[in-house]
Design a protein around this motif. Structure first.
Motif, short mmCIF file in Angstrom:
data_model
loop_
_atom_site.label_atom_id
_atom_site.label_comp_id
_atom_site.label_asym_id
_atom_site.label_seq_id
_atom_site.Cartn_x
_atom_site.Cartn_y
_atom_site.Cartn_z
N ASP A 99 45.76 -30.23 16.42
CA ASP A 99 45.19 -31.18 15.47
C ASP A 99 43.72 -30.88 15.16
O ASP A 99 43.05 -31.66 14.49
CB ASP A 99 45.35 -32.62 15.97
N ALA A 100 43.23 -29.73 15.62
CA ALA A 100 41.85 -29.35 15.26
C ALA A 100 41.84 -28.96 13.78
O ALA A 100 42.85 -28.52 13.24
CB ALA A 100 41.40 -28.17 16.10
N ILE A 101 40.70 -29.14 13.13
CA ILE A 101 40.59 -28.70 11.73
C ILE A 101 39.97 -27.31 11.72
O ILE A 101 38.99 -27.05 12.42
CB ILE A 101 39.73 -29.68 10.91
N GLU B 107 49.00 -26.02 7.65
CA GLU B 107 48.49 -27.38 7.37
C GLU B 107 47.16 -27.65 8.06
O GLU B 107 46.48 -28.64 7.77
CB GLU B 107 49.53 -28.43 7.79
N GLN B 108 46.77 -26.76 8.97
CA GLN B 108 45.52 -26.95 9.73
C GLN B 108 44.31 -26.32 9.04
O GLN B 108 43.17 -26.58 9.42
CB GLN B 108 45.74 -26.22 11.08
N ILE B 109 44.58 -25.46 8.05
CA ILE B 109 43.50 -24.63 7.48
C ILE B 109 43.04 -25.15 6.12
O ILE B 109 43.87 -25.41 5.24
CB ILE B 109 44.00 -23.18 7.31
N VAL B 110 41.73 -25.32 5.96
CA VAL B 110 41.16 -25.66 4.65
C VAL B 110 39.95 -24.76 4.41
O VAL B 110 39.43 -24.16 5.36
CB VAL B 110 40.66 -27.14 4.59
N VAL B 111 39.53 -24.69 3.15
CA VAL B 111 38.26 -24.01 2.88
C VAL B 111 37.14 -25.05 2.97
O VAL B 111 37.26 -26.15 2.42
CB VAL B 111 38.26 -23.36 1.47
N THR B 112 36.10 -24.71 3.71
CA THR B 112 34.89 -25.55 3.73
C THR B 112 33.73 -24.59 3.45
O THR B 112 33.19 -23.97 4.36
CB THR B 112 34.71 -26.25 5.10
N HIS B 113 33.45 -24.45 2.17
CA HIS B 113 32.51 -23.42 1.71
C HIS B 113 31.09 -24.01 1.64
O HIS B 113 30.83 -24.91 0.83
CB HIS B 113 32.95 -22.91 0.33
N PRO B 114 30.18 -23.51 2.49
CA PRO B 114 28.83 -24.09 2.55
C PRO B 114 27.84 -23.26 1.74
O PRO B 114 28.21 -22.26 1.12
CB PRO B 114 28.51 -23.94 4.04
N PHE B 115 26.60 -23.65 1.77
CA PHE B 115 25.54 -22.95 1.04
C PHE B 115 24.39 -22.65 2.00
O PHE B 115 24.11 -23.45 2.90
CB PHE B 115 25.11 -23.79 -0.18
N ASN B 116 23.78 -21.54 1.79
CA ASN B 116 22.75 -21.06 2.69
C ASN B 116 21.39 -21.69 2.35
O ASN B 116 21.03 -21.67 1.17
CB ASN B 116 22.68 -19.53 2.51
N PRO B 117 20.63 -22.25 3.27
CA PRO B 117 20.88 -22.38 4.70
C PRO B 117 21.78 -23.60 5.00
O PRO B 117 21.48 -24.72 4.55
CB PRO B 117 19.48 -22.61 5.27
N VAL B 118 22.83 -23.33 5.75
CA VAL B 118 23.85 -24.37 5.98
C VAL B 118 23.24 -25.59 6.67
O VAL B 118 23.69 -26.71 6.47
CB VAL B 118 25.00 -23.78 6.83
N TYR B 119 22.17 -25.39 7.47
CA TYR B 119 21.61 -26.53 8.19
C TYR B 119 20.80 -27.46 7.28
O TYR B 119 20.49 -28.57 7.67
CB TYR B 119 20.78 -26.08 9.40
N LEU B 120 20.45 -27.00 6.05
CA LEU B 120 19.69 -27.87 5.15
C LEU B 120 20.47 -28.30 3.91
O LEU B 120 20.29 -29.41 3.42
CB LEU B 120 18.40 -27.18 4.69
N MET B 121 21.28 -27.38 3.35
CA MET B 121 21.94 -27.71 2.08
C MET B 121 23.09 -28.68 2.32
O MET B 121 23.97 -28.41 3.14
CB MET B 121 22.50 -26.43 1.43
#
Ligand SMILES: NC(=O)c1ccc[n+]([C@@H]2O[C@H](COP(=O)([O-])OP(=O)(O)OC[C@H]3O[C@@H](n4cnc5c(N)ncnc54)[C@H](O)[C@@H]3O)[C@@H](O)[C@H]2O)c1
Length: 490
Positions: free
Chosen positions: A106-108, A129-143
């Motif tokens: 049940d982990a994502i 069913e466990q896999i999704v795209v989670t597309h971030p933007f650089n720098p991930v810790y701020l955007m």
């Protein structure tokens, strides 16, 4: 404590590690590169300086960071697994197969992929069913933006859980409802990038001139209203229809070379890399990252004051952090009224520094004024009460600056009620970094009617709350420095 596994800790994985860690998650990393620990450490160091300053309340205590020799160890106990390995489909698919042999069902499993569709990643997985795209933007810790792209194989409950988790670490999940190569944002960036390559190749503009065209103009507009709202306003009173009528025909004019990509010859690569070196080669990438981070934090903090765009997202996150940290908001929440009340806890942000590199004088007053506002809220002088026509005005302030404090350091203000009678309250604030006393502030505030703008008695509820705090704190020793005047010898 929740646990995130970071699979691939390069530019993006390192940013994810920082985002989770600084929001209180334990983080377990797997990356075969022997340099990974050092590289991630550098990203996290940058994040520690910049991310806490985005919030007007302290972040939770950092989670625990660990590095592991295998994927099976890294995913043990993780409820979120973020894959950020290089952008090669075969490699990513292989990684999912290994991950799914070991991770919780049940982990994502989120992929940072910039280009692949989630159905391509789910392709030969044992539990798509466990896999999704989670597309971030650089720098991930701020955007804040993360494009969340599911397929019909993902249950609505999993999509909701993914959104909640991402919001929980201060991000803005944009649900991309139809999968498409390169999602939404990178399609734009690709179009702009292509156009820019042509402008350089054809000798129309240098890399620097193109950057100026963006950062002096539409780049600033986009950060607050995006594309369509910006154009709507540009259409004048007649709005979007007028804008489209006026500029629609240009789309047919030879304004774009969008369909064509310039060939990446050695000559073009050298031309662009050479111009880029001339433009910014005097700075190291680490220096540029720090400049970028300071600018991003300052811009987003300005948007917080307007409660708009990314600023509104940050304000929501602050509310949640403040509730989770157990900050007192009403008199009933005060655990022990005989002790000073913690009315502020926050990190020093970049826009609070001065030319001496420490927190500037006026921000001491801001922190103390914010502490007084919080005390007012606690005793019942909240927004609702103020709307009925009563409030406090500050009549007198005396601040003593005792020690300096720096970027990212967490400051705490503890508040005492020294007197509360009729229309006046006398507050005493002490500001600490850990147990180091940084400053004290003494304020007299007068309760006023907002209609007459003249002093007026407290409401019975405010009077009762103030009396309760004042009496409970009456046995504390008199604060050191109370009633001092400016320049008084010690
Ligand atoms: N760089 C960006 O601006 C950006 C932005 C958003 C998304 N992305 C996406 O993020 C992903 C990673 O990109 P990046 O820029 O961080 O690349 P990167 O090259 O900086 O990092 C990739 C990391 O993965 C590690 N790695 C290689 N094989 C691995 C394996 N089998 N298991 C675990 N780790 C492995 C490498 O050692 C490296 O540290 C890509 O899918 C990319 O499309 C990149």
């Amino acid at each position: 404590m929740a646990t995130a596994a970071i699979i691939g800790g390069g530019v993006i994985g390192g940013g994810w590690a920082a985002r989770f860690l600084l929001n209180g998650w334990d983080v377990q990393v797997f990356d075969p590169d022997p340099e990974a620990e050092r590289k991630i450490g550098e990203v996290i160091d940058n994040a520690r300086v910049s991310l806490p300053g985005l919030s007007d309340t302290a972040l939770p205590p950092e989670g625990r960071l660990s590095f592991h020799d295998s994927m099976s160890e890294a995913v043990a106990g993780a409820s979120w697994i973020q894959e950020s390995v290089p952008e090669r489909l075969e490699l990513k698919r292989k990684v999912y197969q290994t991950l799914q042999e070991h991770c919780e069902a049940d982990a994502i499993l989120g992929s940072s992929t910039s280009g692949f569709k989630p159905s391509e990643l789910q392709g030969c997985a044992s539990r798509p069913e466990q896999i999704v795209v989670t597309h971030p933007f650089n720098p991930v810790y701020l955007m804040p933006l993360v494009e969340l792209v599911p397929t019909e194989k993902n249950a609505p409950a999993l999509i909701e859980r993914a959104k909640e988790t991402l919001k929980g670490v201060g991000m803005f999940p944009l649900h991309v409802r139809k999968e498409i190569d390169a999602h939404i944002a990178d399609r734009f960036l690709e179009a702009v990038w292509r156009e820019a390559l042509w402008l350089v190749k054809d000798g129309i503009a240098t890399t620097e001139e193109i950057d100026e065209a963006i950062r002096m103009g539409f780049g600033i507009r986009w950060a607050q209203m995006g594309l369509f709202d910006t154009y709507r306003v540009a259409g004048g009173e007649a709005g979007m229809k007028h804008f489209m009528a006026q500029f629609g025909p240009c789309l047919e004019w030879p304004w774009t070379k969008l369909m064509d990509v310039p060939e990446f010859t050695d000559e073009l690569v050298d031309l662009i890399a050479g111009q880029s070196d001339a433009q910014s080669g005097h700075m190291s990438i680490r220096e540029m990252e720090r400049v970028r981070d300071n600018n991003l934090v300052s811009m987003m903090r300005a948007l917080k004051a307007q409660n708009f765009a990314s600023g509104a997202v940050l304000n929501q996150h602050d509310k949640k952090l403040s509730a989770e940290a157990g900050m007192v908001r009403k008199s009933a929440d005060i655990a022990d009224p005989s002790l000073p009340i913690v009315t502020q806890r926050r990190a020093v942000p970049v826009d609070w520094l001065d030319y001496n590199g420490h927190m500037t004088e006026s921000r001491y007053l801001q922190a103390f004024a914010d502490a007084s506002d919080r005390l007012m809220e606690i005793i019942g002088c909240d927004q609702e009460y103020i709307a009925t026509g009563g409030s406090f005005f500050t009549a007198e302030t005396h601040i003593r600056h005792i020690d300096e404090t720096h970027l990212g350091s967490v400051i705490e203000v503890r508040t005492r009620v020294l007197m509360a009678e009729g229309k006046k309250m006398h507050l005493w604030h002490e500001m600490y970094a850990g147990e180091k006393l940084l400053a004290t502030a003494e304020h007299i505030l007068i309760h006023v009617s907002l209609e007459t703008r003249r002093p007026a008695p407290f409401s019975p509820e405010i009077a009762a709350n103030l009396k309760m705090i004042y009496e409970a704190q009456a046995d504390l020793p008199a604060p050191d420095g109370l009633g001092r005047y400016v320049g008084q010898p010690r």
